[in-house]
Design a protein around this motif. Sequence first.
Motif, PDB file in Angstrom:
ATOM      1  N   ASP A 153      17.566 -26.585  46.593  1.00 19.22           N
ATOM      2  CA  ASP A 153      17.101 -25.895  47.792  1.00 19.22           C
ATOM      3  C   ASP A 153      16.245 -24.712  47.370  1.00 19.22           C
ATOM      4  OD1 ASP A 153      16.665 -24.775  50.219  1.00 19.22           O
ATOM      5  OD2 ASP A 153      18.775 -24.493  50.762  1.00 19.22           O
ATOM      6  N   GLU A 154      14.943 -24.911  47.347  1.00 18.49           N
ATOM      7  CA  GLU A 154      14.019 -23.859  46.908  1.00 18.49           C
ATOM      8  C   GLU A 154      13.951 -22.702  47.898  1.00 18.49           C
ATOM      9  OE1 GLU A 154      10.325 -25.790  46.245  1.00 18.49           O
ATOM     10  OE2 GLU A 154      11.003 -26.853  44.438  1.00 18.49           O
ATOM     11  N   GLU A 155      14.399 -22.918  49.112  1.00 21.13           N
ATOM     12  CA  GLU A 155      14.378 -21.855  50.114  1.00 21.13           C
ATOM     13  C   GLU A 155      15.417 -20.775  49.825  1.00 21.13           C
ATOM     14  OE1 GLU A 155      12.282 -21.402  52.610  1.00 21.13           O
ATOM     15  OE2 GLU A 155      11.152 -23.126  51.833  1.00 21.13           O
ATOM     16  N   LYS A 156      16.415 -21.102  49.007  1.00 20.49           N
ATOM     17  CA  LYS A 156      17.446 -20.120  48.685  1.00 20.49           C
ATOM     18  C   LYS A 156      16.850 -18.903  47.972  1.00 20.49           C
ATOM     19  CE  LYS A 156      21.326 -21.779  50.255  1.00 20.49           C
ATOM     20  NZ  LYS A 156      22.120 -21.016  51.247  1.00 20.49           N
ATOM     21  N   ALA A 157      15.952 -19.157  47.035  1.00 23.88           N
ATOM     22  CA  ALA A 157      15.323 -18.047  46.309  1.00 23.88           C
ATOM     23  C   ALA A 157      14.537 -17.161  47.261  1.00 23.88           C
ATOM     24  CB  ALA A 157      14.417 -18.594  45.208  1.00 23.88           C
ATOM     25  N   VAL A 158      13.801 -17.768  48.163  1.00 30.98           N
ATOM     26  CA  VAL A 158      13.017 -17.000  49.139  1.00 30.98           C
ATOM     27  C   VAL A 158      13.954 -16.181  50.021  1.00 30.98           C
ATOM     28  CG1 VAL A 158      11.405 -17.185  51.067  1.00 30.98           C
ATOM     29  CG2 VAL A 158      11.203 -18.732  49.117  1.00 30.98           C
ATOM     30  N   GLN A 159      15.057 -16.799  50.426  1.00 32.10           N
ATOM     31  CA  GLN A 159      16.008 -16.127  51.311  1.00 32.10           C
ATOM     32  C   GLN A 159      16.638 -14.897  50.628  1.00 32.10           C
ATOM     33  OE1 GLN A 159      20.011 -17.826  51.824  1.00 32.10           O
ATOM     34  NE2 GLN A 159      19.507 -18.005  54.003  1.00 32.10           N
ATOM     35  N   GLN A 160      17.028 -15.063  49.352  1.00 32.36           N
ATOM     36  CA  GLN A 160      17.689 -13.964  48.647  1.00 32.36           C
ATOM     37  C   GLN A 160      16.712 -12.832  48.352  1.00 32.36           C
ATOM     38  OE1 GLN A 160      20.449 -15.135  49.635  1.00 32.36           O
ATOM     39  NE2 GLN A 160      21.592 -14.603  47.771  1.00 32.36           N
ATOM     40  N   VAL A 161      15.474 -13.179  47.999  1.00 27.86           N
ATOM     41  CA  VAL A 161      14.450 -12.155  47.765  1.00 27.86           C
ATOM     42  C   VAL A 161      14.193 -11.368  49.042  1.00 27.86           C
ATOM     43  CG1 VAL A 161      11.977 -11.844  47.322  1.00 27.86           C
ATOM     44  CG2 VAL A 161      13.336 -13.308  45.822  1.00 27.86           C
ATOM     45  N   GLU A 162      14.178 -12.058  50.169  1.00 28.94           N
ATOM     46  CA  GLU A 162      13.950 -11.389  51.447  1.00 28.94           C
ATOM     47  C   GLU A 162      15.058 -10.370  51.736  1.00 28.94           C
ATOM     48  OE1 GLU A 162      12.122 -10.249  54.839  1.00 28.94           O
ATOM     49  OE2 GLU A 162      11.335 -11.531  53.228  1.00 28.94           O
ATOM     50  N   ARG A 163      16.268 -10.668  51.342  1.00 26.42           N
ATOM     51  CA  ARG A 163      17.386  -9.731  51.585  1.00 26.42           C
ATOM     52  C   ARG A 163      17.270  -8.483  50.701  1.00 26.42           C
ATOM     53  NH1 ARG A 163      22.053 -14.421  52.241  1.00 26.42           N
ATOM     54  NH2 ARG A 163      21.489 -14.955  54.393  1.00 26.42           N
ATOM     55  N   ILE A 164      16.730  -8.662  49.491  1.00 26.90           N
ATOM     56  CA  ILE A 164      16.478  -7.485  48.635  1.00 26.90           C
ATOM     57  C   ILE A 164      15.422  -6.607  49.291  1.00 26.90           C
ATOM     58  CG2 ILE A 164      15.604  -6.751  46.394  1.00 26.90           C
ATOM     59  CD1 ILE A 164      16.834  -9.290  45.211  1.00 26.90           C
ATOM     60  N   HIS A 165      14.391  -7.249  49.856  1.00 31.21           N
ATOM     61  CA  HIS A 165      13.381  -6.488  50.593  1.00 31.21           C
ATOM     62  C   HIS A 165      14.033  -5.701  51.717  1.00 31.21           C
ATOM     63  CE1 HIS A 165       9.531  -7.530  48.856  1.00 31.21           C
ATOM     64  NE2 HIS A 165       9.826  -8.848  48.856  1.00 31.21           N
ATOM     65  N   ILE A 166      14.949  -6.337  52.425  1.00 28.60           N
ATOM     66  CA  ILE A 166      15.607  -5.670  53.562  1.00 28.60           C
ATOM     67  C   ILE A 166      16.340  -4.417  53.103  1.00 28.60           C
ATOM     68  CG2 ILE A 166      17.493  -5.916  55.226  1.00 28.60           C
ATOM     69  CD1 ILE A 166      16.644  -8.842  55.543  1.00 28.60           C
ATOM     70  N   ILE A 167      17.042  -4.519  51.970  1.00 29.89           N
ATOM     71  CA  ILE A 167      17.811  -3.360  51.469  1.00 29.89           C
ATOM     72  C   ILE A 167      16.865  -2.214  51.126  1.00 29.89           C
ATOM     73  CG2 ILE A 167      19.280  -2.542  49.585  1.00 29.89           C
ATOM     74  CD1 ILE A 167      20.502  -5.359  49.512  1.00 29.89           C
ATOM     75  N   ILE A 168      15.815  -2.513  50.338  1.00 33.83           N
ATOM     76  CA  ILE A 168      14.895  -1.451  49.926  1.00 33.83           C
ATOM     77  C   ILE A 168      14.161  -0.886  51.140  1.00 33.83           C
ATOM     78  CG2 ILE A 168      12.932  -0.890  48.444  1.00 33.83           C
ATOM     79  CD1 ILE A 168      15.482  -1.548  46.922  1.00 33.83           C
ATOM     80  N   ASP A 169      13.719  -1.779  52.047  1.00 32.65           N
ATOM     81  CA  ASP A 169      13.031  -1.315  53.251  1.00 32.65           C
ATOM     82  C   ASP A 169      13.945  -0.415  54.076  1.00 32.65           C
ATOM     83  OD1 ASP A 169      10.769  -2.691  52.550  1.00 32.65           O
ATOM     84  OD2 ASP A 169      11.171  -4.426  53.879  1.00 32.65           O
ATOM     85  N   SER A 170      15.207  -0.782  54.190  1.00 35.25           N
ATOM     86  CA  SER A 170      16.167   0.016  54.973  1.00 35.25           C
ATOM     87  C   SER A 170      16.380   1.373  54.343  1.00 35.25           C
ATOM     88  CB  SER A 170      17.506  -0.731  55.084  1.00 35.25           C
ATOM     89  OG  SER A 170      17.338  -1.953  55.765  1.00 35.25           O
ATOM     90  N   VAL A 171      16.448   1.427  53.001  1.00 34.62           N
ATOM     91  CA  VAL A 171      16.622   2.713  52.307  1.00 34.62           C
ATOM     92  C   VAL A 171      15.397   3.588  52.547  1.00 34.62           C
ATOM     93  CG1 VAL A 171      16.787   3.815  50.047  1.00 34.62           C
ATOM     94  CG2 VAL A 171      18.206   1.828  50.579  1.00 34.62           C
ATOM     95  N   GLU A 172      14.194   3.031  52.417  1.00 34.52           N
ATOM     96  CA  GLU A 172      12.985   3.820  52.609  1.00 34.52           C
ATOM     97  C   GLU A 172      12.887   4.323  54.053  1.00 34.52           C
ATOM     98  OE1 GLU A 172      10.066   1.733  49.274  1.00 34.52           O
ATOM     99  OE2 GLU A 172       9.917   1.147  51.393  1.00 34.52           O
ATOM    100  N   THR A 173      13.194   3.483  55.003  1.00 39.05           N
ATOM    101  CA  THR A 173      13.141   3.896  56.411  1.00 39.05           C
ATOM    102  C   THR A 173      14.149   4.988  56.673  1.00 39.05           C
ATOM    103  OG1 THR A 173      12.519   1.643  57.009  1.00 39.05           O
ATOM    104  CG2 THR A 173      13.266   3.073  58.774  1.00 39.05           C
ATOM    105  N   THR A 174      15.345   4.851  56.109  1.00 44.00           N
ATOM    106  CA  THR A 174      16.387   5.874  56.287  1.00 44.00           C
ATOM    107  C   THR A 174      15.921   7.210  55.726  1.00 44.00           C
ATOM    108  OG1 THR A 174      18.123   4.182  56.191  1.00 44.00           O
ATOM    109  CG2 THR A 174      18.780   6.486  55.759  1.00 44.00           C
ATOM    110  N   LYS A 175      15.327   7.184  54.536  1.00 49.04           N
ATOM    111  CA  LYS A 175      14.853   8.416  53.924  1.00 49.04           C
ATOM    112  C   LYS A 175      13.791   9.074  54.790  1.00 49.04           C
ATOM    113  CE  LYS A 175      14.014   8.556  49.493  1.00 49.04           C
ATOM    114  NZ  LYS A 175      14.942   9.619  49.099  1.00 49.04           N
ATOM    115  N   GLN A 176      12.943   8.295  55.410  1.00 49.70           N
ATOM    116  CA  GLN A 176      11.903   8.843  56.281  1.00 49.70           C
ATOM    117  C   GLN A 176      12.540   9.481  57.527  1.00 49.70           C
ATOM    118  OE1 GLN A 176       9.382   5.518  56.988  1.00 49.70           O
ATOM    119  NE2 GLN A 176       8.375   5.602  54.955  1.00 49.70           N
TER     120      GLN A 176
END
Length: 738
Positions: free
Chosen positions: A87-110
Amino acid sequence: MRRNTPFYTYIKRLKKFRFYHIIVYALLGLIMFALMYSNVTPENLQLSIGDKADRNLRAPQFTIDTEKTEEKRNEAAGAVEHVYVLDEEKAVQQVERIHIIIDSVETTKQEVAKLGEQEVLNEEGEIEIQQVDIPLEEQMAILQEKLTSKLPSDWRRDIQEEDLITLLNADFNQLSVLRNATITAVHNAMQQEILTVADRDDARKSFETEMRITSIPGDSENSIRNVGINIGKIAIIPNKFYDSKATQDERQAAKDAVEPVEIATGQLLVKEGETITRELHRQLEVAGLLNTNKSIFSYVGLALLIAIMLASLVYLFNGKEISSHNKNSYLTMYLIIFTITLLIMKVISLFQQFENAAQIGFIAPVAMGAMLTKMLINERTAVITSIIFGICGSIIYNEFPGTLNYSLGIYLLVSSVAGVLFLSQHNRRSTILQAGMFISLINVGMIISLLAIKNTNFFMMNGLLNLGTNITMAVGSGVVAAVLTIGLLPFFEAGFGMLSTMKLLELSNPNHPLLRKILMETPGTYHHSVMVANLAESACEAVGANGLLARVASYYHDIGKTKRPNYFIENQMGRENPHDKLPPQTSKNIIVAHATDGAEILRQHNMPKEIIDIAAEHHGTSLLKFFYHKAKEQNSEVEEQEYRYPGPKAQSKEAAIVGTADSIEAAVRSLNNPTPERIETIVKAIIKDRIQDEQYSECDITFKELELISQSFCETLQGIFHSRIEYPEAANKKVEGK
């Protein structure tokens, strides 16, 4: 046979019986069934496990061993391993969740930075914006709120609070570097096939190794990088899963790929003296050799096949537009021919039981039946009969009950058709022996081709001996077929009156339907035909040809004009000539068609072939000079070939004489004053023209005979158009009537 004997009288009455044709068809069916019955009767053996075979046992027919086939298919399906899919979509899905964490941290800091901004008065009394620290607990609350709505529960559970605090304390540049490094390392690790826990641990190790070489600015203690490692390990999960549907499809494909276990016709199952094991007993049962039940399927199949063959014969004979008496005569003759041929085939097949005589059927003179049918009935019936002989031969000469000898069936079919085709071109008694030689040649070709198809090595001693034996039988088949045809033909001609004098006299009866048709629809053509008959009969008798045949053929030679009577001048009776308003090409097509139309009409009425041929050949390939010159005046590029009859040219003396008489009668009839000199000039001119036009090139007529024919024509015409004495009374009346 004397025609006044009680037996002949009985047969004659029987042929007039209303249901006589049904009796004949029933006899044909019974004869075929009786002669092929033994060839489809299955052989049943009484063998038990442990017995010894008293002879070689071969499969009587092609069979599928379903039990063995199913066993092999199950083995093939069991050998197929489970199918897993990546299932090649698993890698895309997990990478997207890392983006969510970093994006959430940056938004929180702002958001925290905006919340920490406060307005205060400085010493000069001006308003300034100062940054007030927001408590860490409040920052975490904001971040947790964002992650709760975007991350699944297992991720929120596995991410440590300390790691989130570290991320909140990192600057934006550090977060960007961490994001890129973590995403790249996770993506690389997830390219591996991760199925088991061990696979996952190996992927996490490779991920961690890649992250260890990553340097983040200002992260001297590598605390931020360690957060990335922790988050990446959470992201790396199995990406290969068991696919039950694909597995089932693979197993079904493996089953389907297994070829059915076949028991071929003639396959050796048990050798002589071999002990019958349980497996051999099962194979014999599958092959049908141990079936003690009296199955009727083979007999039903034979009866159905015979019914189909009889149906084709019924169709052929019912299509003939002849009287019931004549049709019954043809049926009787066909029954005799068919029975004789089939009996010969069956007698020859009895020798197959001897050693090295398996191919004895090659000597069967089956072409005899086809040639007799062709000469005494017609070509179409002969071809269908050839097919039936081929089918019957494949059954009669089979090696095992219930099988078909396709090779011999094809050989007999081709042999019979060869005789029919040869006689189509040369339908004379003198060429029957030539037909036999032609059949022998075709038989030899078939033998070589059939043996070659079976990959026989002709250069080995056995192959060469087999080839020589079969070729000898093939040649003998053709010669014997010709000899038997020559010997039997006179009996059929005499017994059934095939184109005898009586038959010709019957056809010359003015009450014959076709002659009445000519008289009623084309009276001018009828008178013309009678005149041609007188000329042709005298000329034929002068050169020793069949004068009666020429007379009768002359009566019917222009029957094609009944389709368009008004387009022929002798039927116009002073009316307007329709050709005056037609282009020459159309007129030519109408005139030319009467020869082919006439032959077709005669053929539909089952007239003798000789009469049909004369109707088709009486114009040969002669030129329609009037319409040709008319067309030439309109278009100088017109080819002469376009205005010729399609032929064929006359193939017999009778056809040549009838065609010449037809032209001469029409020419002389057009004369205003047909004196002997003018008649002789026209006769000689027409014959000379036909010689130069090569209209006699395909028939056996000589110049001497043409001279005799010319004299006969002149004498007959002078007798018809002789000068009459004018009586005094008639002369006086003519004077008074002026």
